[in-house]
Design a protein around this motif. Structure first.
Motif, PDB file in Angstrom:
ATOM      1  N   ASN A 117       0.835  -1.201   0.000  1.00 47.19           N
ATOM      2  CA  ASN A 117       0.000   0.000   0.000  1.00 47.19           C
ATOM      3  C   ASN A 117       0.868   1.248   0.000  1.00 47.19           C
ATOM      4  O   ASN A 117       2.030   1.224   0.393  1.00 47.19           O
ATOM      5  CB  ASN A 117      -0.919   0.005   1.232  1.00 47.19           C
ATOM      6  N   ALA A 148      -5.333  -0.295   3.222  1.00 41.00           N
ATOM      7  CA  ALA A 148      -5.835   0.535   2.123  1.00 41.00           C
ATOM      8  C   ALA A 148      -7.223   1.061   2.478  1.00 41.00           C
ATOM      9  O   ALA A 148      -8.050   0.346   3.017  1.00 41.00           O
ATOM     10  CB  ALA A 148      -5.882  -0.285   0.841  1.00 41.00           C
ATOM     11  N   LEU A 177      -3.504   4.342   0.224  1.00 40.92           N
ATOM     12  CA  LEU A 177      -4.031   3.935  -1.085  1.00 40.92           C
ATOM     13  C   LEU A 177      -3.607   2.506  -1.390  1.00 40.92           C
ATOM     14  O   LEU A 177      -2.497   2.095  -1.041  1.00 40.92           O
ATOM     15  CB  LEU A 177      -3.493   4.860  -2.180  1.00 40.92           C
ATOM     16  N   ALA A 178      -4.484   1.773  -2.046  1.00 40.97           N
ATOM     17  CA  ALA A 178      -4.149   0.404  -2.449  1.00 40.97           C
ATOM     18  C   ALA A 178      -3.124   0.464  -3.574  1.00 40.97           C
ATOM     19  O   ALA A 178      -3.185   1.337  -4.435  1.00 40.97           O
ATOM     20  CB  ALA A 178      -5.405  -0.325  -2.921  1.00 40.97           C
ATOM     21  N   ALA A 179      -2.184  -0.474  -3.538  1.00 41.13           N
ATOM     22  CA  ALA A 179      -1.182  -0.537  -4.602  1.00 41.13           C
ATOM     23  C   ALA A 179      -1.871  -0.913  -5.897  1.00 41.13           C
ATOM     24  O   ALA A 179      -2.742  -1.779  -5.915  1.00 41.13           O
ATOM     25  CB  ALA A 179      -0.111  -1.555  -4.241  1.00 41.13           C
ATOM     26  N   GLN A 180      -1.507  -0.258  -6.977  1.00 41.39           N
ATOM     27  CA  GLN A 180      -2.100  -0.552  -8.280  1.00 41.39           C
ATOM     28  C   GLN A 180      -1.327  -1.700  -8.903  1.00 41.39           C
ATOM     29  O   GLN A 180      -0.105  -1.621  -9.033  1.00 41.39           O
ATOM     30  CB  GLN A 180      -2.004   0.673  -9.168  1.00 41.39           C
ATOM     31  N   ALA A 181      -2.038  -2.744  -9.276  1.00 37.71           N
ATOM     32  CA  ALA A 181      -1.376  -3.888  -9.906  1.00 37.71           C
ATOM     33  C   ALA A 181      -1.056  -3.528 -11.351  1.00 37.71           C
ATOM     34  O   ALA A 181      -1.916  -3.048 -12.084  1.00 37.71           O
ATOM     35  CB  ALA A 181      -2.286  -5.106  -9.853  1.00 37.71           C
ATOM     36  N   GLU A 182       0.174  -3.745 -11.743  1.00 34.94           N
ATOM     37  CA  GLU A 182       0.569  -3.470 -13.129  1.00 34.94           C
ATOM     38  C   GLU A 182       0.176  -4.660 -13.998  1.00 34.94           C
ATOM     39  O   GLU A 182       0.352  -5.801 -13.617  1.00 34.94           O
ATOM     40  CB  GLU A 182       2.071  -3.248 -13.211  1.00 34.94           C
ATOM     41  N   GLU A 183      -0.372  -4.339 -15.180  1.00 35.33           N
ATOM     42  CA  GLU A 183      -0.727  -5.410 -16.111  1.00 35.33           C
ATOM     43  C   GLU A 183       0.547  -5.975 -16.720  1.00 35.33           C
ATOM     44  O   GLU A 183       1.443  -5.231 -17.105  1.00 35.33           O
ATOM     45  CB  GLU A 183      -1.586  -4.857 -17.255  1.00 35.33           C
TER      46      GLU A 183
END
Length: 197
Positions: A117, A148, A177-183
């Motif tokens: 996070n 988060a 904030l929640a970590a954004q998962a990378e595609e």
């Protein structure tokens, strides 16, 4: 809170040329104002002032021409954008026991909950009202174990005695904030194929 004593000289020359001459002598042009008095134009030693301004909201005790002593806090600081030296400083005259509104830095301690996070400082500095001679250097907030979606409001922060908020109690100071998962490339390609079908 730290108090720094500086020797100041009144100045009678104004304008860009005079300011350049002052800075060439390793001094800084300063204006002292407040309490309904006329602004006082001063010069202060550059290096000592630079060191003093490293402390947020430092209380400066001015010895003006060896005749008068005044207390002031920094109100506006102009620095050279490339070299970082002080170009001009505005100081606000204060009296012992007087309340002033200032912004104090918000420091954090502890670790967020696992999961990558991110901690967002919505307010990097907290506006407070406090006695001019007892301005806190900073406030420290624990973020230990926050997940988060969690946030810390201004009213959740413990302030030193004699200090009150100068911002809405419900103002968000910190949020997780929640970590954004990378595609991955494979997922992105699958998504494009599905969109084309």
């Amino acid at each position: 809170m730290s108090e720094v004593k500086l020797s100041a000289e009144t100045r009678s020359e104004f304008g860009k040329g005079a300011a350049r001459r002052i800075r060439r002598d390793n001094k800084v042009p300063v204006v002292l104002y407040g309490h309904g008095t006329d602004p006082v134009h001063l010069t202060l030693p550059g290096h000592e002032l630079l060191l003093a301004l490293r402390t947020p909201n430092v209380l400066i005790s001015l010895d003006i021409d060896g005749k008068t002593n005044e207390l002031a806090i920094p109100k506006a600081v102009q620095r050279d954008p490339l070299k970082g030296f002080l170009e001009h400083v505005d100081l606000l005259l204060v009296k012992r026991g007087e309340k002033v509104t200032v912004e104090i830095p918000v420091h954090t301690e502890g670790e967020l909950a696992p999961g990558g996070n991110l901690l967002e400082h919505v307010l990097a500095a907290l506006p407070v009202e406090t006695e001019a001679t007892h301005i806190p250097e900073a406030v420290t907030v624990s973020v230990e174990g926050l997940e988060a979606g969690a946030s810390i409001l201004a009213k959740d922060i413990t302030l030193p005695s004699g200090t009150t908020l100068a911002v809405e109690e419900d103002a968000v100071v910190l949020q997780v904030l929640a970590a954004q998962a990378e595609e991955t490339e494979g997922e992105a390609a699958e998504g494009e194929e599905a969109a084309e079908a």
